[in-house]
Design a protein around this motif. Structure first.
Motif, PDB file in Angstrom:
ATOM      1  N   LEU A 151      56.578  35.736  57.312  1.00  0.00           N
ATOM      2  CA  LEU A 151      55.236  36.274  57.345  1.00  0.00           C
ATOM      3  C   LEU A 151      54.307  35.220  57.928  1.00  0.00           C
ATOM      4  O   LEU A 151      54.562  34.024  57.815  1.00  0.00           O
ATOM      5  CB  LEU A 151      54.756  36.648  55.935  1.00  0.00           C
ATOM      6  CG  LEU A 151      55.451  37.861  55.301  1.00  0.00           C
ATOM      7  CD1 LEU A 151      54.998  37.993  53.861  1.00  0.00           C
ATOM      8  CD2 LEU A 151      55.111  39.128  56.069  1.00  0.00           C
ATOM      9  N   SER A 206      50.786  31.505  52.370  1.00  0.00           N
ATOM     10  CA  SER A 206      49.672  32.444  52.303  1.00  0.00           C
ATOM     11  C   SER A 206      50.063  33.795  51.751  1.00  0.00           C
ATOM     12  O   SER A 206      49.288  34.418  51.031  1.00  0.00           O
ATOM     13  CB  SER A 206      49.047  32.622  53.697  1.00  0.00           C
ATOM     14  OG  SER A 206      50.006  33.118  54.607  1.00  0.00           O
ATOM     15  N   MET A 207      51.244  34.299  52.091  1.00  0.00           N
ATOM     16  CA  MET A 207      51.629  35.642  51.666  1.00  0.00           C
ATOM     17  C   MET A 207      53.060  35.640  51.148  1.00  0.00           C
ATOM     18  O   MET A 207      53.991  36.053  51.831  1.00  0.00           O
ATOM     19  CB  MET A 207      51.466  36.637  52.813  1.00  0.00           C
ATOM     20  CG  MET A 207      50.029  36.882  53.197  1.00  0.00           C
ATOM     21  SD  MET A 207      49.861  38.222  54.383  1.00  0.00           S
ATOM     22  CE  MET A 207      48.089  38.183  54.643  1.00  0.00           C
ATOM     23  N   ILE A 218      51.796  40.741  46.563  1.00  0.00           N
ATOM     24  CA  ILE A 218      51.605  39.734  47.613  1.00  0.00           C
ATOM     25  C   ILE A 218      50.783  38.593  47.030  1.00  0.00           C
ATOM     26  O   ILE A 218      49.718  38.812  46.455  1.00  0.00           O
ATOM     27  CB  ILE A 218      50.892  40.333  48.834  1.00  0.00           C
ATOM     28  CG1 ILE A 218      51.766  41.427  49.473  1.00  0.00           C
ATOM     29  CG2 ILE A 218      50.556  39.263  49.854  1.00  0.00           C
ATOM     30  CD1 ILE A 218      51.086  42.182  50.595  1.00  0.00           C
ATOM     31  N   ARG A 219      51.278  37.350  47.195  1.00  0.00           N
ATOM     32  CA  ARG A 219      50.636  36.228  46.539  1.00  0.00           C
ATOM     33  C   ARG A 219      50.510  35.034  47.470  1.00  0.00           C
ATOM     34  O   ARG A 219      51.353  34.825  48.351  1.00  0.00           O
ATOM     35  CB  ARG A 219      51.440  35.794  45.297  1.00  0.00           C
ATOM     36  CG  ARG A 219      51.846  36.927  44.387  1.00  0.00           C
ATOM     37  CD  ARG A 219      52.436  36.438  43.096  1.00  0.00           C
ATOM     38  NE  ARG A 219      51.437  35.814  42.230  1.00  0.00           N
ATOM     39  CZ  ARG A 219      50.595  36.514  41.455  1.00  0.00           C
ATOM     40  NH1 ARG A 219      50.627  37.826  41.454  1.00  0.00           N
ATOM     41  NH2 ARG A 219      49.722  35.898  40.695  1.00  0.00           N
ATOM     42  N   SER A 220      49.471  34.270  47.262  1.00  0.00           N
ATOM     43  CA  SER A 220      49.420  32.918  47.811  1.00  0.00           C
ATOM     44  C   SER A 220      50.151  32.018  46.822  1.00  0.00           C
ATOM     45  O   SER A 220      49.980  32.165  45.609  1.00  0.00           O
ATOM     46  CB  SER A 220      47.978  32.441  47.977  1.00  0.00           C
ATOM     47  OG  SER A 220      47.296  33.217  48.935  1.00  0.00           O
ATOM     48  N   PHE A 249      42.173  35.721  51.083  1.00  0.00           N
ATOM     49  CA  PHE A 249      43.357  36.582  51.052  1.00  0.00           C
ATOM     50  C   PHE A 249      43.262  37.686  50.009  1.00  0.00           C
ATOM     51  O   PHE A 249      44.204  38.464  49.842  1.00  0.00           O
ATOM     52  CB  PHE A 249      44.613  35.736  50.796  1.00  0.00           C
ATOM     53  CG  PHE A 249      44.917  34.781  51.905  1.00  0.00           C
ATOM     54  CD1 PHE A 249      45.556  35.204  53.052  1.00  0.00           C
ATOM     55  CD2 PHE A 249      44.551  33.445  51.805  1.00  0.00           C
ATOM     56  CE1 PHE A 249      45.833  34.334  54.087  1.00  0.00           C
ATOM     57  CE2 PHE A 249      44.823  32.556  52.834  1.00  0.00           C
ATOM     58  CZ  PHE A 249      45.463  33.000  53.980  1.00  0.00           C
ATOM     59  N   TYR A 285      44.469  41.207  50.656  1.00  0.00           N
ATOM     60  CA  TYR A 285      45.916  41.396  50.749  1.00  0.00           C
ATOM     61  C   TYR A 285      46.581  41.447  49.371  1.00  0.00           C
ATOM     62  O   TYR A 285      47.666  42.003  49.227  1.00  0.00           O
ATOM     63  CB  TYR A 285      46.549  40.273  51.579  1.00  0.00           C
ATOM     64  CG  TYR A 285      46.035  40.214  52.992  1.00  0.00           C
ATOM     65  CD1 TYR A 285      46.531  41.067  53.969  1.00  0.00           C
ATOM     66  CD2 TYR A 285      45.045  39.305  53.347  1.00  0.00           C
ATOM     67  CE1 TYR A 285      46.060  41.010  55.278  1.00  0.00           C
ATOM     68  CE2 TYR A 285      44.562  39.247  54.640  1.00  0.00           C
ATOM     69  CZ  TYR A 285      45.067  40.092  55.601  1.00  0.00           C
ATOM     70  OH  TYR A 285      44.589  40.040  56.885  1.00  0.00           O
ATOM     71  N   TYR A 286      45.945  40.827  48.380  1.00  0.00           N
ATOM     72  CA  TYR A 286      46.540  40.798  47.049  1.00  0.00           C
ATOM     73  C   TYR A 286      46.619  42.191  46.429  1.00  0.00           C
ATOM     74  O   TYR A 286      47.552  42.484  45.669  1.00  0.00           O
ATOM     75  CB  TYR A 286      45.740  39.894  46.111  1.00  0.00           C
ATOM     76  CG  TYR A 286      45.652  38.448  46.516  1.00  0.00           C
ATOM     77  CD1 TYR A 286      46.636  37.852  47.300  1.00  0.00           C
ATOM     78  CD2 TYR A 286      44.578  37.664  46.101  1.00  0.00           C
ATOM     79  CE1 TYR A 286      46.541  36.517  47.674  1.00  0.00           C
ATOM     80  CE2 TYR A 286      44.476  36.326  46.455  1.00  0.00           C
ATOM     81  CZ  TYR A 286      45.453  35.757  47.243  1.00  0.00           C
ATOM     82  OH  TYR A 286      45.354  34.447  47.604  1.00  0.00           O
ATOM     83  N   GLY A 307      48.799  41.575  43.292  1.00  0.00           N
ATOM     84  CA  GLY A 307      49.020  40.215  43.788  1.00  0.00           C
ATOM     85  C   GLY A 307      48.044  39.207  43.220  1.00  0.00           C
ATOM     86  O   GLY A 307      47.307  39.481  42.272  1.00  0.00           O
TER      87      GLY A 307
END
Length: 279
Positions: free
Chosen positions: A27, A49-50, A58-60, A102, A105-106, A110
């Motif tokens: 990713l 980042s993902m 989805i996590r940092s 981010f 996206y979480y 996430g």
């Protein structure tokens, strides 16, 4: 957007060998610098980042420097020292500023996972950065072996989920795997249990060290004694970090031990999953 003066991707993540023992999916990784002031600076090895394998959604994933354990299968010996060759210092505000970018996206599941190394060794930094994450609406996960320096109640009060790495289930086995006593790890786990923190249990399966019918049955029995366990993950041993030992001039402890695949432990993973569902 940043002011463009320090925008760069100098903390690219090495997907081949992760401190968590998992291989990262392919990713994109982007990082942005944002200044900030904190009393304590954190020593950061790298940021993914993902991530998809260190907690839900989805996590940092923030890999912090420093670890007292010397696990024989460790994939990242460059995280052992707090000021390691890849480390850089960051303020809590700077880090949360990055993570906040981010948040879209979480989604609902996430967030951020603090891993290492051993994140608990950076107690003061965690006590600054975790409340900022929570205030920003970011779900906080802690990926740890429990070998910190105290302050566990304060840290766990700002933590939503714990990924707890069970190195071994006997004192002798723990010493063999890590070179340390299990006392501190058990102290952390006791605190997490008392506070009712949700747990995902992780265990690296290594041929001749933490595999076999007898050992895995004993692990099952041990996990039955724990409360608030939501998931059990068996992680197959791999050798993707061997090159780092060579680069650092450190003998690799498990030279010649063959790696395992997910298929090698699939039957046992299904047994753990089934037993957890029946609890």
């Amino acid at each position: 957007m940043t002011d463009g003066t320090v925008e760069q991707n100098h903390m690219k993540y090495d997907r081949r060998s992760r401190p968590s023992g998992r291989t990262a999916p392919r990713l994109p990784v982007f990082f942005f610098y944002q200044g900030g002031r904190s009393v304590h600076q954190g020593w950061v090895h790298s940021i993914e980042s993902m991530g998809l394998v260190d907690g839900p959604g989805i996590r940092s994933v923030v890999f912090l420097q420093g670890c007292r354990l010397r696990c024989r299968y460790c994939h990242n010996p460059d995280t052992w020292e707090q000021a390691g060759p890849q480390a850089r210092q960051m303020s809590a505000e700077e880090l949360v500023g990055r993570l906040s970018r981010f948040r879209p996206y979480y989604g609902r599941t996430g967030g951020v996972t603090f891993s290492g190394g051993e994140p608990l060794l950076q107690r003061e930094f965690l006590l600054e950065v975790l409340p900022l994450c929570r205030a920003a609406g970011i779900h906080v996960c802690l990926d740890t072996a429990g070998c910190g320096i105290g302050g566990y109640e304060e840290i766990l009060a700002q933590t939503d989920l714990v990924l707890f790495d069970v190195k071994h289930i006997t004192e002798e086995g723990y010493r063999l795997v890590t070179g340390q006593e299990p006392t501190e790890s058990l102290r952390f786990l006791e605190t997490a249990q008392r506070m009712g923190k949700p747990l995902w249990i992780r265990h690296v399966v290594v041929p001749g060290l933490t595999n076999g019918e007898e050992h895995l049955r004993a692990l099952q029995a041990y996990i039955k004694t724990l409360r608030h366990v939501e998931k059990v993950e068996l992680l197959p041993y791999h050798t993707l970090g061997v090159g780092k030992y060579e680069a650092l001039g450190i003998p690799y402890p498990l030279q010649g031990v063959p790696p395992l695949s997910a298929q090698d432990i699939e039957t046992w993973q299904k047994r753990f999953d089934r037993e957890l569902q029946e609890r």
